[in-house]
Write a protein that holds these residues in place. Structure first.
Motif, short mmCIF file in Angstrom:
data_model
loop_
_atom_site.label_atom_id
_atom_site.label_comp_id
_atom_site.label_asym_id
_atom_site.label_seq_id
_atom_site.Cartn_x
_atom_site.Cartn_y
_atom_site.Cartn_z
N TRP A 88 41.12 124.78 124.19
CA TRP A 88 41.48 126.00 124.93
C TRP A 88 42.99 126.15 124.94
O TRP A 88 43.72 125.18 125.13
N LEU A 89 43.46 127.38 124.73
CA LEU A 89 44.88 127.65 124.90
C LEU A 89 45.00 129.05 125.50
O LEU A 89 44.76 130.05 124.81
N GLU A 90 45.34 129.08 126.78
CA GLU A 90 45.39 130.35 127.53
C GLU A 90 44.10 131.17 127.29
O GLU A 90 43.04 130.69 127.62
N ASN A 91 44.22 132.36 126.69
CA ASN A 91 42.99 133.18 126.52
C ASN A 91 42.36 133.01 125.13
O ASN A 91 41.56 133.84 124.70
N ILE A 92 42.75 131.94 124.44
CA ILE A 92 42.21 131.69 123.10
C ILE A 92 41.34 130.43 123.15
O ILE A 92 41.76 129.41 123.71
N VAL A 93 40.16 130.51 122.56
CA VAL A 93 39.32 129.30 122.47
C VAL A 93 38.93 129.08 121.01
O VAL A 93 38.54 130.00 120.31
N SER A 112 37.84 132.16 133.80
CA SER A 112 38.34 133.54 133.98
C SER A 112 38.59 134.24 132.65
O SER A 112 39.49 135.07 132.53
N LEU A 113 37.80 133.90 131.64
CA LEU A 113 37.96 134.55 130.33
C LEU A 113 36.76 135.46 130.07
O LEU A 113 35.61 135.01 130.06
N GLN A 114 37.05 136.73 129.89
CA GLN A 114 36.01 137.75 129.79
C GLN A 114 35.67 138.08 128.34
O GLN A 114 36.56 138.08 127.48
N GLY A 115 34.40 138.38 128.10
CA GLY A 115 33.99 138.88 126.78
C GLY A 115 32.62 138.36 126.37
O GLY A 115 31.85 139.07 125.74
N LEU A 116 32.32 137.10 126.72
CA LEU A 116 31.07 136.51 126.22
C LEU A 116 29.93 136.49 127.26
O LEU A 116 28.91 135.87 127.02
N GLU A 117 30.11 137.23 128.36
CA GLU A 117 29.06 137.18 129.40
C GLU A 117 27.69 137.58 128.85
O GLU A 117 26.67 137.03 129.22
N PHE A 118 27.67 138.54 127.93
CA PHE A 118 26.40 139.02 127.35
C PHE A 118 25.63 137.89 126.67
O PHE A 118 24.42 137.97 126.49
N GLY A 138 25.24 145.66 125.22
CA GLY A 138 26.44 146.39 124.80
C GLY A 138 27.54 145.51 124.21
O GLY A 138 28.56 146.03 123.74
N GLY A 139 27.37 144.19 124.25
CA GLY A 139 28.40 143.29 123.69
C GLY A 139 27.93 142.69 122.37
O GLY A 139 26.73 142.59 122.12
N GLU A 140 28.89 142.34 121.53
CA GLU A 140 28.58 141.67 120.25
C GLU A 140 29.64 140.60 120.02
O GLU A 140 30.82 140.83 120.31
N ILE A 141 29.23 139.50 119.42
CA ILE A 141 30.16 138.38 119.29
C ILE A 141 31.29 138.69 118.30
O ILE A 141 32.43 138.24 118.48
N GLY A 142 30.99 139.48 117.26
CA GLY A 142 31.98 139.74 116.21
C GLY A 142 33.27 140.33 116.73
O GLY A 142 34.36 140.00 116.26
N GLY A 143 33.15 141.19 117.75
CA GLY A 143 34.32 141.88 118.28
C GLY A 143 35.32 140.95 118.96
O GLY A 143 36.45 141.35 119.23
N LEU A 144 34.92 139.72 119.24
CA LEU A 144 35.79 138.80 119.97
C LEU A 144 36.51 137.81 119.05
O LEU A 144 37.34 137.01 119.50
N VAL A 145 36.17 137.89 117.75
CA VAL A 145 36.71 136.90 116.81
C VAL A 145 38.17 137.19 116.49
O VAL A 145 38.55 138.34 116.26
N PHE A 186 38.22 132.57 119.17
CA PHE A 186 37.95 133.81 119.90
C PHE A 186 39.15 134.16 120.78
O PHE A 186 39.80 133.27 121.34
N GLU A 187 39.40 135.45 120.89
CA GLU A 187 40.46 135.91 121.78
C GLU A 187 39.79 136.71 122.90
O GLU A 187 39.08 137.68 122.63
N LEU A 188 40.01 136.29 124.15
CA LEU A 188 39.29 136.89 125.27
C LEU A 188 40.26 137.53 126.26
O LEU A 188 41.46 137.26 126.23
N GLN A 189 39.72 138.39 127.10
CA GLN A 189 40.53 139.03 128.15
C GLN A 189 40.49 138.17 129.41
O GLN A 189 39.55 137.39 129.59
#
Ligand SMILES: Cc1cc2nc3c(=O)[nH]c(=O)nc-3n(C[C@H](O)[C@H](O)[C@H](O)COP(=O)(O)OP(=O)(O)OC[C@H]3O[C@@H](n4cnc5c(N)ncnc54)[C@H](O)[C@@H]3O)c2cc1C
Length: 294
Positions: A88-93, A112-118, A138-145, A186-189
């Motif tokens: 993990w590095l900040e909002n990057i995993v 506290s990293l948003q994006g993969l809840e779906f 409404g979520g897809e994994i590709g969009g977070l890569v 992955f880059e997350l919010q």
């Protein structure tokens, strides 16, 4: 396949191993040789060896989107689930292909990293999910890569930035190019972890109410045809609850086929074909399978 010829690799190897234990449908005969690479390098070595020796092989993650044959597999079965390093590095995993997606989704939310809840209810690996661009609510994994490390068919390990990968509805250019995913970044919010964990709870309770999680299954069997819901078409054609041997169209969700006890792959296949023929006859729509049939 003679194990004496094998390259130097680390990891567990089993002979005549029950494939039904490697998939969520709990269906499948013996795998002649099953191998769990311990490190990425082991996976790369064994794939290269198979290619140069012209030995067939299949790669599995968690087996949550596959139908494995009753007669078993004579080829080598490589299972990625031991490749589960994560950093993990900040909002990057950065995470290896065999890491469980459900666990990753939950850990992200806790941090506290948003994006993969779906994805908190999708029982596959990160690699399997990326290969078909898994998605829900409404979520897809590709969009977070941000970028992926893959093994090409020529045996090269390359890093692909997001812009060089195409993700579509349950498909990706990775699959089309026969790339094996080794690891993903992955880059997350950033968001409040309480909100994210609450979202996961809501999604998971929706799943529990609408999906037959009490029986072995492989998620949605058919892809949704453009502009239609496969579940609605199957239900409208009257297939809910229909049974062939131990395989049954779920009474809860018509796009799930559940194993009601010792179902055979042949029974699942028969049910799939019956549904495809009937839905085509009644609505003129050809249902395509989402699950990969071996
Ligand atoms: C209860 C349940 C709910 C589900 N819900 C959803 C959902 O909401 N959304 C959704 O999209 N899916 C869903 N699925 C289907 C499934 O969980 C996903 O498709 C998951 O991403 C598959 O991952 P896996 O590791 O199990 O892949 P596997 O089933 O092991 O493999 C599937 C395919 O991916 C390939 N593959 C596996 N690992 C790699 C890799 N590292 N590199 C390249 N190719 C690879 C395999 O060769 C195979 O062709 C659900 C399944 C179940 C059982």
């Amino acid at each position: 396949m003679n194990l004496m010829d094998w390259p130097q690799v680390k990891g567990r190897i089993e002979k005549d191993y029950p494939l039904k234990t490697l998939c969520t449908w709990k269906i499948g005969g013996p795998g002649k040789i099953v191998y769990w690479p311990q490190e990425q390098e082991d996976l790369v070595r064994i794939v290269l060896w198979c290619r140069t020796q012209k030995k067939p092989f299949v790669l599995l993650g968690r087996g949550s989107n596959v139908l494995l044959p009753d007669e078993g597999l004579n080829c080598l079965v490589i299972v990625s689930t031991e490749l589960k390093n994560i950093s993990w590095l900040e909002n990057i995993v950065q995470v290896e292909a065999g890491y469980p997606l459900m666990l990753l989704a939950r850990e992200c939310a806790k941090r506290s990293l948003q994006g993969l809840e779906f994805a908190a209810g999708i029982p596959g690996t990160v690699g399997g999910a990326l290969a078909i661009n898994a998605g829900a609510y409404g979520g897809e994994i590709g969009g977070l890569v941000r970028e992926l490390t893959v093994l090409t068919p020529e045996g090269k390990r390359i890093v692909l930035p997001r812009e060089e990968i195409a993700f579509g509805y349950r498909c990706s250019s990775l699959q089309a190019k026969k790339y094996y995913i080794l690891e993903s970044t992955f880059e997350l919010q950033v968001n409040d972890s309480k909100i994210l964990l609450e979202r996961i709870r809501e999604f998971n309770s929706k799943r529990k109410n609408t999906q037959p999680l009490e029986f072995p299954n492989a998620g949605s069997v058919f892809r949704n045809p453009q502009g239609h819901s496969a579940a609605r078409l199957i239900e409208a054609a009257g297939w809910k609850g229909y049974r062939v041997g131990g395989a049954q169209v779920s009474e809860k969700h018509a796009n799930f086929i559940v194993n009601r006890g010792d179902a055979k792959a042949a029974e699942v296949r028969e049910l799939i074909q019956l549904i495809q023929t009937d839905v085509f006859h009644k609505f003129g729509i050809q249902l395509q399978t989402e699950v990969k049939m071996f």
